[in-house]
Motif scaffolding. Structure first.
Motif, PDB file in Angstrom:
ATOM      1  N   GLU A  81       0.754  -1.501   0.151  1.00  0.00           N
ATOM      2  CA  GLU A  81       0.004  -0.073   0.005  1.00  0.00           C
ATOM      3  C   GLU A  81       0.787   1.260  -0.088  1.00  0.00           C
ATOM      4  O   GLU A  81       0.198   2.310  -0.183  1.00  0.00           O
ATOM      5  CB  GLU A  81      -0.890   0.166   1.267  1.00  0.00           C
ATOM      6  N   LEU A  82       2.238   1.364   0.295  1.00  0.00           N
ATOM      7  CA  LEU A  82       2.985   2.314   0.335  1.00  0.00           C
ATOM      8  C   LEU A  82       3.078   2.674  -1.170  1.00  0.00           C
ATOM      9  O   LEU A  82       3.749   3.861  -1.349  1.00  0.00           O
ATOM     10  CB  LEU A  82       4.508   2.059   0.954  1.00  0.00           C
ATOM     11  N   GLU A  83       3.057   1.883  -2.174  1.00  0.00           N
ATOM     12  CA  GLU A  83       3.699   1.888  -3.537  1.00  0.00           C
ATOM     13  C   GLU A  83       4.934   2.608  -3.298  1.00  0.00           C
ATOM     14  O   GLU A  83       5.349   3.499  -3.901  1.00  0.00           O
ATOM     15  CB  GLU A  83       2.650   2.788  -4.267  1.00  0.00           C
ATOM     16  N   GLY A  84       5.885   1.815  -2.575  1.00  0.00           N
ATOM     17  CA  GLY A  84       7.225   2.263  -2.137  1.00  0.00           C
ATOM     18  C   GLY A  84       8.213   1.847  -3.413  1.00  0.00           C
ATOM     19  O   GLY A  84       8.263   0.860  -3.969  1.00  0.00           O
ATOM     20  N   GLU A  85       9.439   2.844  -3.262  1.00  0.00           N
ATOM     21  CA  GLU A  85      10.695   2.670  -3.958  1.00  0.00           C
ATOM     22  C   GLU A  85      11.775   2.744  -3.112  1.00  0.00           C
ATOM     23  O   GLU A  85      11.906   3.892  -2.513  1.00  0.00           O
ATOM     24  CB  GLU A  85      10.552   3.565  -5.438  1.00  0.00           C
ATOM     25  N   VAL A  86      12.690   1.776  -2.989  1.00  0.00           N
ATOM     26  CA  VAL A  86      13.796   2.025  -1.966  1.00  0.00           C
ATOM     27  C   VAL A  86      14.819   2.913  -2.790  1.00  0.00           C
ATOM     28  O   VAL A  86      15.267   2.544  -3.931  1.00  0.00           O
ATOM     29  CB  VAL A  86      14.433   0.649  -1.738  1.00  0.00           C
ATOM     30  N   ARG A  87      15.525   3.858  -2.272  1.00  0.00           N
ATOM     31  CA  ARG A  87      16.361   4.912  -2.923  1.00  0.00           C
ATOM     32  C   ARG A  87      17.689   4.821  -1.790  1.00  0.00           C
ATOM     33  O   ARG A  87      17.532   4.697  -0.769  1.00  0.00           O
ATOM     34  CB  ARG A  87      15.728   6.252  -3.122  1.00  0.00           C
ATOM     35  N   GLY A  88      18.618   5.522  -2.595  1.00  0.00           N
ATOM     36  CA  GLY A  88      19.797   5.998  -1.828  1.00  0.00           C
ATOM     37  C   GLY A  88      21.146   4.957  -1.840  1.00  0.00           C
ATOM     38  O   GLY A  88      21.141   3.723  -2.352  1.00  0.00           O
ATOM     39  N   ARG A  89      22.099   5.157  -0.982  1.00  0.00           N
ATOM     40  CA  ARG A  89      23.110   4.320  -0.651  1.00  0.00           C
ATOM     41  C   ARG A  89      23.754   4.317   0.492  1.00  0.00           C
ATOM     42  O   ARG A  89      23.762   5.571   1.030  1.00  0.00           O
ATOM     43  CB  ARG A  89      24.119   4.706  -1.745  1.00  0.00           C
ATOM     44  N   GLY A  90      24.330   3.551   1.022  1.00  0.00           N
ATOM     45  CA  GLY A  90      25.270   3.255   2.534  1.00  0.00           C
ATOM     46  C   GLY A  90      24.014   3.910   3.588  1.00  0.00           C
ATOM     47  O   GLY A  90      23.077   3.082   3.525  1.00  0.00           O
ATOM     48  N   LEU A  91      24.477   4.737   4.274  1.00  0.00           N
ATOM     49  CA  LEU A  91      23.514   5.127   5.574  1.00  0.00           C
ATOM     50  C   LEU A  91      22.764   6.414   5.111  1.00  0.00           C
ATOM     51  O   LEU A  91      22.413   7.265   6.066  1.00  0.00           O
ATOM     52  CB  LEU A  91      24.525   5.237   6.695  1.00  0.00           C
ATOM     53  N   ILE A  92      22.562   6.490   3.999  1.00  0.00           N
ATOM     54  CA  ILE A  92      21.443   7.647   3.701  1.00  0.00           C
ATOM     55  C   ILE A  92      20.625   6.903   2.337  1.00  0.00           C
ATOM     56  O   ILE A  92      20.923   6.686   1.132  1.00  0.00           O
ATOM     57  CB  ILE A  92      22.060   8.858   3.047  1.00  0.00           C
ATOM     58  N   GLN A  93      19.572   6.163   2.972  1.00  0.00           N
ATOM     59  CA  GLN A  93      18.681   5.501   2.078  1.00  0.00           C
ATOM     60  C   GLN A  93      17.017   5.771   2.704  1.00  0.00           C
ATOM     61  O   GLN A  93      16.915   6.318   3.862  1.00  0.00           O
ATOM     62  CB  GLN A  93      18.698   3.949   2.507  1.00  0.00           C
ATOM     63  N   GLY A  94      16.218   5.394   1.792  1.00  0.00           N
ATOM     64  CA  GLY A  94      14.887   5.524   2.213  1.00  0.00           C
ATOM     65  C   GLY A  94      13.810   4.846   1.329  1.00  0.00           C
ATOM     66  O   GLY A  94      14.025   4.489   0.429  1.00  0.00           O
ATOM     67  N   ILE A  95      12.555   5.226   1.661  1.00  0.00           N
ATOM     68  CA  ILE A  95      11.446   4.686   0.670  1.00  0.00           C
ATOM     69  C   ILE A  95      10.789   5.846   0.248  1.00  0.00           C
ATOM     70  O   ILE A  95      10.131   6.617   0.965  1.00  0.00           O
ATOM     71  CB  ILE A  95      10.392   3.859   1.451  1.00  0.00           C
ATOM     72  N   ALA A  96      10.641   6.034  -1.142  1.00  0.00           N
ATOM     73  CA  ALA A  96       9.720   6.886  -1.740  1.00  0.00           C
ATOM     74  C   ALA A  96       8.173   6.279  -2.016  1.00  0.00           C
ATOM     75  O   ALA A  96       8.199   5.335  -2.404  1.00  0.00           O
ATOM     76  CB  ALA A  96      10.161   7.278  -3.306  1.00  0.00           C
ATOM     77  N   CYS A  97       7.265   6.921  -1.345  1.00  0.00           N
ATOM     78  CA  CYS A  97       6.044   6.732  -1.080  1.00  0.00           C
ATOM     79  C   CYS A  97       5.107   7.118  -2.237  1.00  0.00           C
ATOM     80  O   CYS A  97       5.198   8.125  -2.482  1.00  0.00           O
ATOM     81  CB  CYS A  97       5.541   7.029   0.148  1.00  0.00           C
ATOM     82  N   GLY A  98       4.482   6.274  -3.018  1.00  0.00           N
ATOM     83  CA  GLY A  98       3.642   6.773  -4.139  1.00  0.00           C
ATOM     84  C   GLY A  98       2.340   7.205  -3.648  1.00  0.00           C
ATOM     85  O   GLY A  98       1.691   7.947  -4.629  1.00  0.00           O
ATOM     86  N   VAL A  99       2.058   7.315  -2.438  1.00  0.00           N
ATOM     87  CA  VAL A  99       0.806   7.695  -1.817  1.00  0.00           C
ATOM     88  C   VAL A  99       1.097   9.066  -1.194  1.00  0.00           C
ATOM     89  O   VAL A  99       1.807   9.311  -0.377  1.00  0.00           O
ATOM     90  CB  VAL A  99       0.176   6.665  -0.883  1.00  0.00           C
ATOM     91  N   GLU A 100       0.409  10.300  -1.811  1.00  0.00           N
ATOM     92  CA  GLU A 100       0.435  11.462  -1.230  1.00  0.00           C
ATOM     93  C   GLU A 100       0.132  11.588   0.156  1.00  0.00           C
ATOM     94  O   GLU A 100      -0.843  11.147   0.753  1.00  0.00           O
ATOM     95  CB  GLU A 100      -0.697  12.377  -1.892  1.00  0.00           C
ATOM     96  N   GLY A 101       1.085  12.076   1.033  1.00  0.00           N
ATOM     97  CA  GLY A 101       0.997  12.459   2.468  1.00  0.00           C
ATOM     98  C   GLY A 101       1.594  11.346   3.178  1.00  0.00           C
ATOM     99  O   GLY A 101       1.647  11.351   4.355  1.00  0.00           O
ATOM    100  N   MET A 102       1.787  10.007   2.533  1.00  0.00           N
ATOM    101  CA  MET A 102       2.092   8.920   3.440  1.00  0.00           C
ATOM    102  C   MET A 102       3.386   8.988   3.975  1.00  0.00           C
ATOM    103  O   MET A 102       3.512   8.478   5.173  1.00  0.00           O
ATOM    104  CB  MET A 102       2.019   7.604   2.495  1.00  0.00           C
TER     105      MET A 102
END
Length: 429
Positions: free
Chosen positions: A350-371
């Motif tokens: 449900e996050l419609e997520g994409e993992v981004r970044g490298r090393g100890l700067i990473q995260g999830i880009a959420c496809g749902v507005e405001g999530m």
């Protein structure tokens, strides 16, 4: 970041006396009193895990004991605090150690400039020098870039909200698409080359190209090493200076001391700040290839470019880089974060997520507005300090201190997972 409305009464003084421009205290509405390593405590004794690290200024954690001891001893001995750019023992020791530990082992030959105490000071000095060296005015930057809040730095930043704050036209720059900006099918380097080759493109030959290898504030877009090499080739072909802004993603954040090291490139100018001081004290460097160090004495200066307290802690911080052990630890932790984030995306479609970044700067880009904002707000309520990233605050951004241990990572992961479940439940109610 999402603003949490239920602020404790202890924050009233800030609402009454501090400017409306404040931001992080709105996202993290607590009155913090103590910090150590990867943890903070508020005045009520509540403990927080830090996945924010001072926006990357605290790579070595809060109140690092080794640095604190050096700093206290220096103050007790009446060491020089303010010195402009006069020669001091503290500066001498830092310059020698930085050369011996960082530059020399990597075969890097740079002069060190102290431009002022913040990242945007470093960027401004780099832009000014590039124009002085080449005699050209335009600087090429990239979509979703962020390089600072002063006028020159804003002119090469992409965020519409921040650019608007300048209040004047931002000139002498041109924006090009970052790696994979249009997806995997379109080669953005060829796109840039075509603009430079064509005398009718309307794009003049730039003095410099400035980039982040991982766009920290712009959404954690990480450039491929192949893309970085090709940008270096463009600069060599047209005699354009390459500026790498390593302010947030340098000093070990991606695993190597400089984020660009795995690509094999060497920039003409490197901007460093945030964690270069080690302890969270203000400090910035601009590294310059010797042949382009054509400044006249005093041509670029600043009252606080000689922060000796930062020299002391920065010198101690370099002990982490005397061997490859610390770098290996960071890379191992980065792999754990990547596996955890991929599991989150798989377990929470449900996050419609994409993992981004490298090393100890990473995260999830959420496809749902405001999530992403909701997740970070829920995490703070549960004792995890974590922020968003990206032009629409769409990325949940993990930025823990590099020294965080297994227990800290695990606890942070648990809180983040709980927060996602909470937001999932709320969205279906």
């Amino acid at each position: 970041m999402k603003v949490i409305e239920n602020r404790p009464s202890s924050l009233q003084v800030f609402e009454e006396l501090e400017s409306e421009v404040r931001s992080y205290c709105r996202s993290f509405p607590a009155l913090f009193a103590k910090a150590n390593g990867y943890q903070l405590w508020d005045v009520e004794g509540k403990q927080y895990i830090d996945f924010f690290a001072g926006a990357g200024a605290l790579n070595y954690g809060h109140n690092n004991m080794r640095m604190k001891e050096k700093l206290i001893q220096y103050l007790i001995n009446d060491g020089i605090t303010h010195s402009l750019d006069m020669a001091t023992k503290a500066k001498e020791m830092f310059l020698q150690r930085f050369h011996e530990v960082i530059l020399k082992p990597r075969g890097m030959n740079y002069k060190v400039m102290f431009p002022g105490p913040t990242g945007t000071n470093s960027v401004e000095s780099a832009l000014k020098l590039a124009r002085k060296v080449t005699g050209r005015e335009t600087v090429m930057s990239f979509t979703n870039a962020f390089h600072g809040m002063t006028i020159g730095s804003l002119s090469v930043s992409g965020n519409k909200f921040k650019r608007k704050g300048a209040g004047i036209p931002l000139q002498n720059s041109v924006t090009m698409p970052f790696d994979r900006y249009f997806g995997d099918e379109i080669d953005t380097v060829s796109f840039i080359e075509r603009f430079l080759e064509d005398n009718g493109s309307g794009v003049s030959l730039p003095a410099a190209i400035i980039l982040e290898t991982v766009q920290g504030e712009g959404g954690l877009h990480a450039a491929s090493f192949h893309w970085l090499k090709r940008i270096r080739d463009i600069c060599d072909r047209w005699k354009i200076l390459l500026i790498v802004d390593d302010i947030q993603v340098g000093c070990g954040r991606t695993g190597t001391f400089f984020s660009f090291e795995p690509s094999g490139i060497q920039p003409d100018i490197i901007c460093l700040s945030k964690s270069i001081g080690g302890y969270g004290l203000p400090m910035a460097l601009t590294l310059i290839r010797p042949e382009i160090d054509i400044w006249e004495p005093g041509e670029h200066n600043g009252t606080f470019r000689g922060n000796n307290l930062s020299f002391v802690t920065a010198t101690e911080a370099l002990r982490y880089w005397e061997t490859d052990a610390f770098s290996k630890e960071i890379k191992d932790k980065g792999e754990k974060i990547r596996h955890f984030l991929h599991d989150l995306v798989q377990n929470h479609p449900e996050l419609e997520g994409e993992v981004r970044g490298r090393g100890l700067i990473q995260g999830i880009a959420c496809g749902v507005e405001g999530m992403a904002e909701n997740i970070c707000a829920a995490a703070f309520e549960r004792g995890l300090i974590i922020e968003t990233s990206g032009p629409e605050n769409e990325v949940v951004k993990l930025l823990p201190p590099l020294i965080i241990d297994e227990a800290g990572l695990t606890k942070g992961f648990e809180i983040l997972d709980e927060s996602i479940k909470k937001c999932k439940t709320s969205s279906t109610e």
